[in-house]
Motif scaffolding. Structure first.
Motif, PDB file in Angstrom:
ATOM      1  N   TRP A  56     -38.657 -13.083 -14.470  1.00 19.57           N
ATOM      2  CA  TRP A  56     -39.295 -11.815 -14.113  1.00 19.57           C
ATOM      3  C   TRP A  56     -40.606 -12.130 -13.404  1.00 19.57           C
ATOM      4  CZ3 TRP A  56     -36.426  -7.628 -14.875  1.00 19.57           C
ATOM      5  CH2 TRP A  56     -35.545  -7.561 -15.957  1.00 19.57           C
ATOM      6  N   VAL A  57     -40.839 -11.506 -12.264  1.00 18.98           N
ATOM      7  CA  VAL A  57     -42.102 -11.669 -11.539  1.00 18.98           C
ATOM      8  C   VAL A  57     -42.674 -10.272 -11.297  1.00 18.98           C
ATOM      9  CG1 VAL A  57     -43.239 -12.568  -9.483  1.00 18.98           C
ATOM     10  CG2 VAL A  57     -41.235 -13.759 -10.418  1.00 18.98           C
ATOM     11  N   ASP A  58     -43.745  -9.965 -12.005  1.00 15.27           N
ATOM     12  CA  ASP A  58     -44.382  -8.652 -11.920  1.00 15.27           C
ATOM     13  C   ASP A  58     -45.441  -8.709 -10.819  1.00 15.27           C
ATOM     14  OD1 ASP A  58     -45.867  -6.258 -12.408  1.00 15.27           O
ATOM     15  OD2 ASP A  58     -45.157  -6.283 -14.484  1.00 15.27           O
ATOM     16  N   VAL A  59     -45.230  -7.952  -9.743  1.00 15.86           N
ATOM     17  CA  VAL A  59     -46.127  -7.999  -8.578  1.00 15.86           C
ATOM     18  C   VAL A  59     -47.167  -6.875  -8.592  1.00 15.86           C
ATOM     19  CG1 VAL A  59     -44.457  -9.234  -7.145  1.00 15.86           C
ATOM     20  CG2 VAL A  59     -44.508  -6.731  -7.096  1.00 15.86           C
ATOM     21  N   ARG A  60     -47.263  -6.157  -9.709  1.00 19.34           N
ATOM     22  CA  ARG A  60     -48.257  -5.086  -9.821  1.00 19.34           C
ATOM     23  C   ARG A  60     -49.649  -5.684 -10.006  1.00 19.34           C
ATOM     24  NH1 ARG A  60     -46.732  -1.859 -14.793  1.00 19.34           N
ATOM     25  NH2 ARG A  60     -46.369  -3.956 -15.571  1.00 19.34           N
ATOM     26  N   SER A  75     -47.134 -12.558 -14.233  1.00 16.33           N
ATOM     27  CA  SER A  75     -47.950 -11.704 -13.385  1.00 16.33           C
ATOM     28  C   SER A  75     -48.289 -12.452 -12.109  1.00 16.33           C
ATOM     29  CB  SER A  75     -49.234 -11.303 -14.114  1.00 16.33           C
ATOM     30  OG  SER A  75     -50.047 -10.516 -13.262  1.00 16.33           O
ATOM     31  N   LEU A  76     -47.891 -11.881 -10.997  1.00 15.58           N
ATOM     32  CA  LEU A  76     -48.206 -12.447  -9.684  1.00 15.58           C
ATOM     33  C   LEU A  76     -48.480 -11.271  -8.742  1.00 15.58           C
ATOM     34  CD1 LEU A  76     -48.461 -14.949  -7.903  1.00 15.58           C
ATOM     35  CD2 LEU A  76     -46.027 -14.800  -7.458  1.00 15.58           C
ATOM     36  N   PRO A  77     -49.705 -10.735  -8.807  1.00 19.00           N
ATOM     37  CA  PRO A  77     -50.018  -9.570  -7.969  1.00 19.00           C
ATOM     38  C   PRO A  77     -49.675  -9.816  -6.511  1.00 19.00           C
ATOM     39  CG  PRO A  77     -51.813 -10.035  -9.481  1.00 19.00           C
ATOM     40  CD  PRO A  77     -50.846 -11.187  -9.589  1.00 19.00           C
ATOM     41  N   ALA A  78     -49.220  -8.768  -5.853  1.00 23.74           N
ATOM     42  CA  ALA A  78     -48.800  -8.869  -4.457  1.00 23.74           C
ATOM     43  C   ALA A  78     -49.886  -9.481  -3.581  1.00 23.74           C
ATOM     44  CB  ALA A  78     -48.406  -7.490  -3.936  1.00 23.74           C
ATOM     45  N   THR A  79     -51.144  -9.205  -3.902  1.00 24.46           N
ATOM     46  CA  THR A  79     -52.242  -9.740  -3.097  1.00 24.46           C
ATOM     47  C   THR A  79     -52.359 -11.255  -3.200  1.00 24.46           C
ATOM     48  OG1 THR A  79     -53.752  -9.288  -4.920  1.00 24.46           O
ATOM     49  CG2 THR A  79     -53.602  -7.602  -3.195  1.00 24.46           C
ATOM     50  N   ASP A  80     -51.841 -11.849  -4.267  1.00 26.37           N
ATOM     51  CA  ASP A  80     -51.920 -13.297  -4.480  1.00 26.37           C
ATOM     52  C   ASP A  80     -50.605 -14.018  -4.180  1.00 26.37           C
ATOM     53  OD1 ASP A  80     -54.457 -12.749  -5.428  1.00 26.37           O
ATOM     54  OD2 ASP A  80     -53.861 -12.804  -7.541  1.00 26.37           O
ATOM     55  N   LEU A  81     -49.625 -13.292  -3.697  1.00 27.18           N
ATOM     56  CA  LEU A  81     -48.274 -13.844  -3.566  1.00 27.18           C
ATOM     57  C   LEU A  81     -48.229 -15.128  -2.742  1.00 27.18           C
ATOM     58  CD1 LEU A  81     -45.372 -13.104  -4.456  1.00 27.18           C
ATOM     59  CD2 LEU A  81     -45.057 -12.183  -2.185  1.00 27.18           C
ATOM     60  N   GLU A  82     -48.811 -15.128  -1.552  1.00 27.62           N
ATOM     61  CA  GLU A  82     -48.730 -16.311  -0.695  1.00 27.62           C
ATOM     62  C   GLU A  82     -49.383 -17.538  -1.336  1.00 27.62           C
ATOM     63  OE1 GLU A  82     -49.014 -13.355   1.023  1.00 27.62           O
ATOM     64  OE2 GLU A  82     -47.119 -13.580   2.093  1.00 27.62           O
ATOM     65  N   GLY A 101     -40.591   0.436  -7.566  1.00 28.69           N
ATOM     66  CA  GLY A 101     -39.521  -0.146  -6.761  1.00 28.69           C
ATOM     67  C   GLY A 101     -39.759  -0.045  -5.270  1.00 28.69           C
ATOM     68  N   ARG A 102     -40.967   0.325  -4.861  1.00 26.30           N
ATOM     69  CA  ARG A 102     -41.252   0.476  -3.434  1.00 26.30           C
ATOM     70  C   ARG A 102     -41.984  -0.723  -2.848  1.00 26.30           C
ATOM     71  NH1 ARG A 102     -43.566   6.434  -4.220  1.00 26.30           N
ATOM     72  NH2 ARG A 102     -41.603   7.471  -4.674  1.00 26.30           N
ATOM     73  N   ASP A 103     -42.803  -1.401  -3.641  1.00 25.55           N
ATOM     74  CA  ASP A 103     -43.610  -2.506  -3.131  1.00 25.55           C
ATOM     75  C   ASP A 103     -42.875  -3.845  -3.161  1.00 25.55           C
ATOM     76  OD1 ASP A 103     -45.731  -0.737  -2.736  1.00 25.55           O
ATOM     77  OD2 ASP A 103     -46.482  -1.039  -4.774  1.00 25.55           O
ATOM     78  N   ALA A 104     -42.098  -4.066  -4.202  1.00 24.40           N
ATOM     79  CA  ALA A 104     -41.424  -5.356  -4.376  1.00 24.40           C
ATOM     80  C   ALA A 104     -40.483  -5.727  -3.226  1.00 24.40           C
ATOM     81  CB  ALA A 104     -40.688  -5.389  -5.713  1.00 24.40           C
TER      82      ALA A 104
END
Length: 140
Positions: A56-60, A75-82, A101-104
């Protein structure tokens, strides 16, 4: 020519219109799902975790993650993904979870560009998870 005549007759135009509208209504959800980048239901996600050891990777954002998340989710916020995606295993499927389900789905292509091949999105995100009364935790 007979087919065209049949389609244009007064009584048949209504039937043709209903058939076309029905077809469009059936196609729209399938097209939306296709764009979502491999969206899966909660049941499919749980099955992936149990059978294939998916992660599970929570991008919130961190605050939302701390308020309640799926047990064992990372926890891997979208802003830190790269910057932090390298900490994720490439040999296991990943299930991305966002709020609704819109951002992932946007994160899927970013992960695939980094070499992750088996990436799915939880349809409806945490909103669907909560609606299904599935367990959440606030533990790190």
């Amino acid at each position: 020519m007979d087919l065209l005549q049949f389609l244009l007759e007064k009584n048949n135009i209504f039937i043709v219109a209903v058939a076309v509208v029905s077809g469009v209504m059936l196609a729209v959800p399938a097209l939306r799902r296709g764009r979502a980048g491999g969206g899966i239901s909660t049941a499919e996600a749980i099955q992936m975790v149990n059978q294939r050891h998916a992660v599970w990777v929570d991008v919130r954002p961190t605050e939302q993650f701390q308020a309640g998340h799926i047990a064992q989710a990372r926890s891997l916020p979208a802003t830190d993904l790269e910057q932090k995606a390298g900490n994720l295993p490439k040999n296991k499927p990943l299930i991305l979870v966002c709020e609704q389900g819109r951002d992932a789905p946007r994160m899927v292509s970013r992960l695939k560009a980094q070499g992750y091949t088996d990436v799915a999105v939880l349809d409806g995100g945490m909103k669907t998870w909560f609606a299904a009364s599935l367990p959440v935790t606030q533990k790190g």
